[in-house]
Motif scaffolding. Sequence first.
Motif, PDB file in Angstrom:
ATOM      1  N   UNK A 126       0.831  -1.211   0.000  1.00  0.00           N
ATOM      2  CA  UNK A 126       0.000   0.000   0.000  1.00  0.00           C
ATOM      3  C   UNK A 126       0.862   1.256   0.000  1.00  0.00           C
ATOM      4  N   UNK A 127       2.098   1.154   0.516  1.00  0.00           N
ATOM      5  CA  UNK A 127       3.053   2.270   0.487  1.00  0.00           C
ATOM      6  C   UNK A 127       4.434   1.711   0.161  1.00  0.00           C
ATOM      7  N   UNK A 128       5.122   2.369  -0.768  1.00  0.00           N
ATOM      8  CA  UNK A 128       6.509   2.023  -1.087  1.00  0.00           C
ATOM      9  C   UNK A 128       7.342   3.291  -0.991  1.00  0.00           C
ATOM     10  N   UNK A 146      10.558   0.778 -11.254  1.00  0.00           N
ATOM     11  CA  UNK A 146       9.313   1.517 -11.023  1.00  0.00           C
ATOM     12  C   UNK A 146       8.100   0.744 -11.533  1.00  0.00           C
ATOM     13  N   UNK A 147       8.259   0.044 -12.642  1.00  0.00           N
ATOM     14  CA  UNK A 147       7.154  -0.771 -13.161  1.00  0.00           C
ATOM     15  C   UNK A 147       6.812  -1.912 -12.207  1.00  0.00           C
ATOM     16  N   UNK A 158       0.487   4.193  -2.634  1.00  0.00           N
ATOM     17  CA  UNK A 158       1.344   5.375  -2.837  1.00  0.00           C
ATOM     18  C   UNK A 158       2.820   5.019  -2.913  1.00  0.00           C
ATOM     19  N   UNK A 159       3.514   5.650  -3.851  1.00  0.00           N
ATOM     20  CA  UNK A 159       4.975   5.662  -3.910  1.00  0.00           C
ATOM     21  C   UNK A 159       5.456   6.993  -3.357  1.00  0.00           C
ATOM     22  N   UNK A 160       6.401   6.942  -2.418  1.00  0.00           N
ATOM     23  CA  UNK A 160       7.031   8.143  -1.871  1.00  0.00           C
ATOM     24  C   UNK A 160       8.498   8.112  -2.287  1.00  0.00           C
ATOM     25  N   UNK A 237       8.730  13.509  -3.827  1.00  0.00           N
ATOM     26  CA  UNK A 237       7.577  13.356  -4.707  1.00  0.00           C
ATOM     27  C   UNK A 237       6.662  12.261  -4.193  1.00  0.00           C
ATOM     28  N   UNK A 238       5.418  12.320  -4.630  1.00  0.00           N
ATOM     29  CA  UNK A 238       4.481  11.221  -4.373  1.00  0.00           C
ATOM     30  C   UNK A 238       3.794  10.859  -5.684  1.00  0.00           C
TER      31      UNK A 238
END
Length: 241
Positions: A126-128, A146-147, A158-160, A237-238
């Motif tokens: 759910x978060x990386x 990233x893929x 979400x990616x942080x 970034x998010x």
Amino acid sequence: MSGKDTIYSNEGPVAPFVFDDKVAGVFTDMINRSVPGYATIVAMIGALAERYAQADSVCYDLGCSLGAATLSLRHHIKVPGCSIIAIDNSAAMIERCEKVIAADSSVVPVHLRCADILDVDIHNASVVVLNFTLQFIPLAQRDVLLQRIAAGLRPGGMLILAEKIHFEDAALNALFIDLHHRFKEQNGYSQTEISRKRAAIDNVLVPETLRAHEQRIRTAGFSSFAVWFQCLNFAAMVAVK
């Protein structure tokens, strides 16, 4: 406890930068004196995770170093059944991170792994978090990473991402590099240390523009992207799937 970073205070040949035992021993001091806004970024990683961590999911800290972002995640996750997987390819970092996590009072499970994040499958996330990690990954492998992250994230996950960045405008790029060096000087680094560290990290840390990051993130399958923090040539970034 982190020692004071004096790694580049001596004269002599400069070897390429590596996250070895010497760096691990002074890493907290090094990064706080080198990255403007680092403490704010780490604190906000937890605040973002509090909003986006999902029940019965996994939060990943990829390139966890000594566990600063991991602890921020751990102290903010409120949903049931959520755990953290923290990964770093430096055995010295993981060894010290284990002690940091053991001394922490939070009950959110943390699983530490010494591994290359390029070899790790992302599942049920759910978060990386990639907190100043992607910049050390070879350029040719960043798209694939990233893929894989996007594929392993749940919908709404979400990616942080925090990174040192490069500017397309050459004059502005030179300005922000100079101001960053001034920031380090104000934090006690000598001109010799700054110059030697720059030589060591050249071609090891390869920054990209914000445009390149956004393009890669959107191509990977994320539906939204935003820069939520920037100071000089450092940005966070998010992206939401």
